[in-house]
Write a protein that holds these residues in place. Structure first.
Motif, PDB file in Angstrom:
ATOM      1  N   HIS A   7       0.869  -1.194   0.000  1.00  0.00           N
ATOM      2  CA  HIS A   7       0.000   0.000   0.000  1.00  0.00           C
ATOM      3  C   HIS A   7       0.889   1.222   0.000  1.00  0.00           C
ATOM      4  O   HIS A   7       1.724   1.404   0.890  1.00  0.00           O
ATOM      5  CB  HIS A   7      -0.897   0.031   1.239  1.00  0.00           C
ATOM      6  CG  HIS A   7      -1.901  -1.061   1.252  1.00  0.00           C
ATOM      7  ND1 HIS A   7      -2.934  -1.108   0.374  1.00  0.00           N
ATOM      8  CD2 HIS A   7      -2.003  -2.167   2.032  1.00  0.00           C
ATOM      9  CE1 HIS A   7      -3.660  -2.173   0.622  1.00  0.00           C
ATOM     10  NE2 HIS A   7      -3.100  -2.857   1.640  1.00  0.00           N
ATOM     11  N   LYS A   8       0.717   1.987  -0.994  1.00  0.00           N
ATOM     12  CA  LYS A   8       1.502   3.201  -1.102  1.00  0.00           C
ATOM     13  C   LYS A   8       0.789   4.301  -0.308  1.00  0.00           C
ATOM     14  O   LYS A   8      -0.394   4.553  -0.512  1.00  0.00           O
ATOM     15  CB  LYS A   8       1.635   3.598  -2.573  1.00  0.00           C
ATOM     16  CG  LYS A   8       2.596   4.703  -2.814  1.00  0.00           C
ATOM     17  CD  LYS A   8       2.728   4.936  -4.303  1.00  0.00           C
ATOM     18  CE  LYS A   8       3.709   6.027  -4.550  1.00  0.00           C
ATOM     19  NZ  LYS A   8       3.832   6.308  -5.956  1.00  0.00           N
ATOM     20  N   ILE A   9       1.449   4.917   0.598  1.00  0.00           N
ATOM     21  CA  ILE A   9       0.874   6.008   1.376  1.00  0.00           C
ATOM     22  C   ILE A   9       0.996   7.260   0.526  1.00  0.00           C
ATOM     23  O   ILE A   9       2.082   7.648   0.105  1.00  0.00           O
ATOM     24  CB  ILE A   9       1.615   6.186   2.705  1.00  0.00           C
ATOM     25  CG1 ILE A   9       1.475   4.906   3.529  1.00  0.00           C
ATOM     26  CG2 ILE A   9       1.068   7.379   3.439  1.00  0.00           C
ATOM     27  CD1 ILE A   9       2.276   4.921   4.796  1.00  0.00           C
ATOM     28  N   ARG A  10      -0.153   7.823   0.285  1.00  0.00           N
ATOM     29  CA  ARG A  10      -0.184   8.967  -0.612  1.00  0.00           C
ATOM     30  C   ARG A  10      -0.597  10.208   0.178  1.00  0.00           C
ATOM     31  O   ARG A  10      -1.576  10.196   0.908  1.00  0.00           O
ATOM     32  CB  ARG A  10      -1.186   8.713  -1.739  1.00  0.00           C
ATOM     33  CG  ARG A  10      -1.233   9.824  -2.732  1.00  0.00           C
ATOM     34  CD  ARG A  10      -2.108   9.435  -3.916  1.00  0.00           C
ATOM     35  NE  ARG A  10      -2.122  10.547  -4.811  1.00  0.00           N
ATOM     36  CZ  ARG A  10      -3.161  11.341  -4.994  1.00  0.00           C
ATOM     37  NH1 ARG A  10      -4.284  11.107  -4.378  1.00  0.00           N
ATOM     38  NH2 ARG A  10      -3.092  12.351  -5.811  1.00  0.00           N
ATOM     39  N   GLY A  11       0.087  11.279   0.044  1.00  0.00           N
ATOM     40  CA  GLY A  11      -0.250  12.540   0.698  1.00  0.00           C
ATOM     41  C   GLY A  11      -0.784  13.521  -0.328  1.00  0.00           C
ATOM     42  O   GLY A  11      -0.998  13.184  -1.494  1.00  0.00           O
ATOM     43  N   PHE A  12      -1.036  14.747   0.157  1.00  0.00           N
ATOM     44  CA  PHE A  12      -1.513  15.778  -0.752  1.00  0.00           C
ATOM     45  C   PHE A  12      -0.334  16.364  -1.513  1.00  0.00           C
ATOM     46  O   PHE A  12       0.753  16.527  -0.975  1.00  0.00           O
ATOM     47  CB  PHE A  12      -2.202  16.903   0.017  1.00  0.00           C
ATOM     48  CG  PHE A  12      -3.510  16.516   0.599  1.00  0.00           C
ATOM     49  CD1 PHE A  12      -4.613  16.367  -0.219  1.00  0.00           C
ATOM     50  CD2 PHE A  12      -3.650  16.293   1.961  1.00  0.00           C
ATOM     51  CE1 PHE A  12      -5.839  16.016   0.308  1.00  0.00           C
ATOM     52  CE2 PHE A  12      -4.863  15.949   2.482  1.00  0.00           C
ATOM     53  CZ  PHE A  12      -5.972  15.795   1.662  1.00  0.00           C
ATOM     54  N   LEU A  13      -0.588  16.663  -2.724  1.00  0.00           N
ATOM     55  CA  LEU A  13       0.414  17.370  -3.511  1.00  0.00           C
ATOM     56  C   LEU A  13       0.408  18.840  -3.101  1.00  0.00           C
ATOM     57  O   LEU A  13      -0.593  19.367  -2.610  1.00  0.00           O
ATOM     58  CB  LEU A  13       0.104  17.248  -5.001  1.00  0.00           C
ATOM     59  CG  LEU A  13       0.160  15.854  -5.606  1.00  0.00           C
ATOM     60  CD1 LEU A  13      -0.291  15.904  -7.060  1.00  0.00           C
ATOM     61  CD2 LEU A  13       1.558  15.296  -5.516  1.00  0.00           C
ATOM     62  N   SER A  14       1.500  19.501  -3.298  1.00  0.00           N
ATOM     63  CA  SER A  14       1.559  20.922  -2.928  1.00  0.00           C
ATOM     64  C   SER A  14       0.563  21.746  -3.746  1.00  0.00           C
ATOM     65  O   SER A  14       0.013  22.728  -3.247  1.00  0.00           O
ATOM     66  CB  SER A  14       2.976  21.454  -3.105  1.00  0.00           C
ATOM     67  OG  SER A  14       3.390  21.293  -4.441  1.00  0.00           O
ATOM     68  N   ILE A  15       0.285  21.358  -4.967  1.00  0.00           N
ATOM     69  CA  ILE A  15      -0.701  22.067  -5.793  1.00  0.00           C
ATOM     70  C   ILE A  15      -2.086  21.923  -5.173  1.00  0.00           C
ATOM     71  O   ILE A  15      -2.857  22.890  -5.110  1.00  0.00           O
ATOM     72  CB  ILE A  15      -0.703  21.517  -7.242  1.00  0.00           C
ATOM     73  CG1 ILE A  15       0.581  21.879  -7.957  1.00  0.00           C
ATOM     74  CG2 ILE A  15      -1.902  21.990  -8.029  1.00  0.00           C
ATOM     75  CD1 ILE A  15       0.685  23.339  -8.327  1.00  0.00           C
ATOM     76  N   GLU A  16      -2.403  20.735  -4.702  1.00  0.00           N
ATOM     77  CA  GLU A  16      -3.713  20.520  -4.079  1.00  0.00           C
ATOM     78  C   GLU A  16      -3.855  21.367  -2.821  1.00  0.00           C
ATOM     79  O   GLU A  16      -4.894  21.969  -2.569  1.00  0.00           O
ATOM     80  CB  GLU A  16      -3.907  19.040  -3.761  1.00  0.00           C
ATOM     81  CG  GLU A  16      -4.045  18.167  -4.990  1.00  0.00           C
ATOM     82  CD  GLU A  16      -4.016  16.690  -4.643  1.00  0.00           C
ATOM     83  OE1 GLU A  16      -3.388  16.322  -3.619  1.00  0.00           O
ATOM     84  OE2 GLU A  16      -4.612  15.916  -5.398  1.00  0.00           O
TER      85      GLU A  16
END
Length: 180
Positions: A7-16
Motif C-alpha cells: 500500500h503506497k501512502i499517498r499525501g496531498f500534492l503541494s498544488i492541491e
C-alpha cells in the motif's frame, strides 16, 4: 510464489494544498466583506434610532414650552450646541433630562421648522449640506421626522463643529438660539 501487495501512502500534492488554501482565502475575504457591511448597516440603524429618540425629545420640549430649544434656518450640529441644549433640557425636564445623566447627544445635524418650508427649500438645504460636507450629499440622506429635518454625517465629512461655531459666532447667518 506469492505477490505481496504494498500500500503506497499517498499525501496531498503541494498544488492541491495551494488550491484548498486559496479557496479558503477567497471565502474568508468574502465573509469579511459581508460581515463588515452587516456591521455598518447595524450602526446606521442604531444612529437612526438614536436620532429619532432625540427628535422625540425635541418635540416633547416644544410641547412643554411652546418654542424650540434651537431654531435654525440652516443645519446645525446637535453636538456643537450641546451645552445650550443641555441647559434648555435641564430647565424644561428638570429630573427627567436623559442628557444630563451622561448620555451624549447623537452625532446628527438638525434643521427645525415647518414641513412646508422644508419642501420649498429642499434644494437650498442640499446645497448647504454639500458646501459644508464638501461632498455630493444625495436627497435620500436628508430625512424628515415630524417637523425636524436631520442628517447623519459620514466619517469622511468635514468636521461640523468648527462650522457650527462659525454659525453661532454669526460668521454665517442662519442660526438663532431660542434659549431663555
Amino acid at each position: 510464489m506469492e505477490v505481496q501487495k504494498t500500500h503506497k501512502i499517498r499525501g496531498f500534492l503541494s498544488i492541491e494544498l495551494l488550491l484548498v488554501l486559496s479557496v479558503m482565502a477567497i471565502f474568508g475575504g468574502i465573509s469579511l466583506y459581508v460581515g463588515k457591511r452587516v456591521v455598518d448597516r447595524a450602526k446606521m440603524v442604531a444612529m437612526e434610532a438614536e436620532a429619532q429618540m432625540f427628535i422625540m425629545r425635541l418635540l416633547e420640549y416644544y410641547d412643554m414650552t411652546g418654542e424650540w430649544p434651537i431654531a435654525t434656518d440652516n443645519f446645525v450640529s446637535v453636538r456643537a450646541v450641546a451645552l445650550e441644549l443641555k441647559k434648555a433640557f435641564d430647565k424644561a425636564f428638570k429630573n427627567d433630562n436623559l442628557y444630563s445623566l451622561g448620555e451624549k447627544f447623537p452625532n446628527i445635524w438638525v434643521r427645525i421648522g415647518a414641513r412646508k418650508k422644508f419642501n420649498r427649500r429642499r434644494e437650498d438645504a442640499l446645497t448647504e449640506l454639500r458646501r459644508r460636507t464638501q461632498r455630493n450629499v444625495s436627497e435620500s440622506e436628508v430625512k424628515v421626522f415630524e417637523s425636524v429635518q436631520y442628517f447623519v454625517p459620514k466619517k469622511s465629512d468635514r468636521p461640523w463643529i468648527q462650522s457650527a461655531e462659525e454659525d453661532i459666532n454669526n460668521r454665517h447667518p442662519g442660526i438663532h438660539a431660542v434659549l431663555g
